[in-house]
Write an enzyme that holds these catalytic residues in place. Structure first.
Site, PDB file in Angstrom:
ATOM      1  N   ASP A  86     -23.854  17.334 129.629  1.00  0.00           N
ATOM      2  CA  ASP A  86     -24.360  17.283 128.250  1.00  0.00           C
ATOM      3  C   ASP A  86     -23.304  17.853 127.301  1.00  0.00           C
ATOM      4  O   ASP A  86     -22.810  18.961 127.515  1.00  0.00           O
ATOM      5  CB  ASP A  86     -25.669  18.080 128.144  1.00  0.00           C
ATOM      6  N   SER A  92     -29.523  14.575 122.425  1.00  0.00           N
ATOM      7  CA  SER A  92     -29.544  14.384 123.881  1.00  0.00           C
ATOM      8  C   SER A  92     -30.725  13.550 124.334  1.00  0.00           C
ATOM      9  O   SER A  92     -30.666  12.918 125.394  1.00  0.00           O
ATOM     10  CB  SER A  92     -29.572  15.736 124.588  1.00  0.00           C
ATOM     11  N   THR A 106     -32.642  15.836 128.355  1.00  0.00           N
ATOM     12  CA  THR A 106     -31.902  14.924 129.246  1.00  0.00           C
ATOM     13  C   THR A 106     -32.715  14.576 130.495  1.00  0.00           C
ATOM     14  O   THR A 106     -33.003  13.391 130.722  1.00  0.00           O
ATOM     15  CB  THR A 106     -30.525  15.506 129.605  1.00  0.00           C
ATOM     16  N   GLU A 161     -27.581  17.003 136.029  1.00  0.00           N
ATOM     17  CA  GLU A 161     -27.064  17.340 134.698  1.00  0.00           C
ATOM     18  C   GLU A 161     -26.420  18.720 134.653  1.00  0.00           C
ATOM     19  O   GLU A 161     -27.032  19.713 135.043  1.00  0.00           O
ATOM     20  CB  GLU A 161     -28.182  17.301 133.639  1.00  0.00           C
ATOM     21  N   ASP A 173     -23.079  21.587 126.581  1.00  0.00           N
ATOM     22  CA  ASP A 173     -23.572  21.361 125.220  1.00  0.00           C
ATOM     23  C   ASP A 173     -23.903  22.674 124.502  1.00  0.00           C
ATOM     24  O   ASP A 173     -23.615  22.821 123.305  1.00  0.00           O
ATOM     25  CB  ASP A 173     -24.827  20.489 125.317  1.00  0.00           C
ATOM     26  N   ASP A 196     -23.735  12.488 127.211  1.00  0.00           N
ATOM     27  CA  ASP A 196     -24.542  11.827 126.183  1.00  0.00           C
ATOM     28  C   ASP A 196     -23.812  11.754 124.858  1.00  0.00           C
ATOM     29  O   ASP A 196     -23.955  10.814 124.089  1.00  0.00           O
ATOM     30  CB  ASP A 196     -25.895  12.535 126.036  1.00  0.00           C
ATOM     31  N   HIS A 197     -22.983  12.785 124.587  1.00  0.00           N
ATOM     32  CA  HIS A 197     -22.252  12.903 123.322  1.00  0.00           C
ATOM     33  C   HIS A 197     -21.310  14.083 123.454  1.00  0.00           C
ATOM     34  O   HIS A 197     -21.393  14.837 124.432  1.00  0.00           O
ATOM     35  CB  HIS A 197     -23.226  13.140 122.155  1.00  0.00           C
TER      36      HIS A 197
HETATM   37 MG    MG Z   1     -29.248  18.042 128.165  1.00  0.00          MG
HETATM   38 ZN    ZN Z   2     -26.863  19.483 121.917  1.00  0.00          ZN
END
Ligand code: MG
Ligand code: ZN
Length: 375
Positions: free
Chosen positions: A46, A87, A140, A262, A267, A309-310
């Site tokens: 993430d 997410s 997620t 994950e 993140d 995801d980003h």
């Molecule tokens: Mg996540």
């Molecule tokens: Zn985030």
């Protein structure tokens, strides 16, 4: 593992209906030849953009297991309603192949439930599992089994776990199962009544001596709410990945399995603009990647996909940096909109080169599993 073909075909129609997602129509006709895998392991870091990967690599002696992947692609991470995805929408793209609004859990832009790749896999008799370093109800992982209009509805998301036949889950969030404010349900007892063996960090550490009997579905709750950062002592991701794979193989020796792993907190380091947090989480996630790759190389029948995801933080490695001392900067405490790398290994990995929408990762996994052709 239960047969739900009718539900599958209904939801499958919605999820695959090109009208609901114009971005998919151009990508379905030109697939290259590939060898179908028996198993797919999707690993999501993430918030893991290229800078997070670079920083983790330099600070790990200029080496990551990610370097072992032969196929690399890039995906476009934007969501239905925002160039900057969150997410939840990012995970729905992978899990269900559609662009949806930020905050959506397993629902489309009209808040209608969409079938997920994990539910597809269940319906086709595969074993399935989710492992995360956040709560298992966080955006997620939730998007692989739950259908709720908002990512903040943790108790509703936890109740959705009862509606699946997922073989394995490992992550935090125990209190949303047994200290609920929404109702007086005890979801841990309900899961046990359904035939799950449930354990948690309070009863036993997650380590090699933890008993995971493949005769039963298994859940392990790693924290009351969010698990600790790796730097504060959280160390289960690698062993959970190894034990999880072994468990799912034993659950489904013939039909194969789908497993999502994950690295959730890369993140969170980005949101905190904390470079050390990002790097320690990145290295922890890469260690799990190494374990998964050890298995996949031996097995020869498993497609491994690693992506994010980003990106989070607009993280940069600035001039003045050396290999073991980085001068870093951030442009935001939120996510950014840059292209995101996709790494693939094993049978079907050649499907993942090029530049494509994040939703294409679902299309490619579904194609690799041949869900539209088999059974
Ligand atoms: Mg996540
Ligand atoms: Zn985030």
């Amino acid at each position: 593992m239960k047969i739900k073909i009718l539900i599958l075909s209904l939801f499958g129609f919605w999820a695959c209906n090109p009208k609901s997602n114009p971005a998919l129509t151009d990508s379905t006709s030109t697939w290259p030849d590939f060898t179908p895998p028996q198993n797919i392991i999707l690993m999501i870091g993430d918030g893991m953009g290229l800078t997070q990967i670079s920083a983790g690599m330099y600070m790990n002696g200029n080496k990551l297991h990610l370097e072992e992947f032969p196929v690399i692609g890039l995906h476009k991470s934007y969501s239905y309603n925002d160039l900057i995805t969150d997410s939840a929408a990012g995970a729905v793209a992978f899990a269900s192949g559609i662009k949806t609004y930020n905050g959506a859990i397993g629902v489309n832009a009209d808040t209608i439930a969409v079938q997920t790749i994990l539910e597809d896999a269940e319906a086709h008799g595969l074993a399935t599992g989710l492992i995360a370093t956040s709560k298992i109800l966080h955006a997620t992982p939730a998007c692989f089994f739950a259908h709720q209009k908002s990512r903040t509805m943790y108790e509703e998301i936890a109740a959705d776990l009862l509606l699946t036949d997922m073989d394995l889950f490992i992550g935090g969030g125990k209190k949303y199962f047994d200290q609920r404010t929404l109702d007086n349900r005890n979801l841990i007892e309900e899961l046990q009544e359904k035939g799950y063996v449930i354990s948690d960090y309070f009863q036993q550490d997650f380590n090699d001596s933890l008993i995971m009997d493949p005769a039963f579905n298994f859940g392990y709750l790693t924290a009351l709410d969010a698990p600790l950062p790796a730097a504060a002592g959280r160390d289960y991701l690698t062993s959970a990945s190894a034990r999880g794979i072994e468990f799912l193989q034993a659950r489904s020796p013939e039909n194969g399995f789908f497993l999502m792993i994950e690295g959730s907190q890369i993140d969170w380091g980005g949101h905190a603009n904390d470079s050390d947090y990002i790097i320690s989480e990145m290295i922890d996630f890469d260690r799990a990647i190494g374990t998964v790759m050890d298995f996949a190389k031996k097995d020869g029948n498993t497609l491994v996909i690693v992506t994010a995801d980003h990106e989070t933080g607009g993280y940069a490695i600035n001039p003045g940096s050396t290999m073991d001392s980085l001068v870093t900067a951030f442009t935001t405490g939120y996510h950014t909109g840059c292209l995101i790398p996709v790494f693939a290994f094993g049978p079907g990995s050649n499907l993942f080169s090029g530049i494509y929408e994040n939703t294409a990762i679902y299309d490619k996994m579904r194609l690799a599993f041949q869900f539209d052709k088999l059974k």
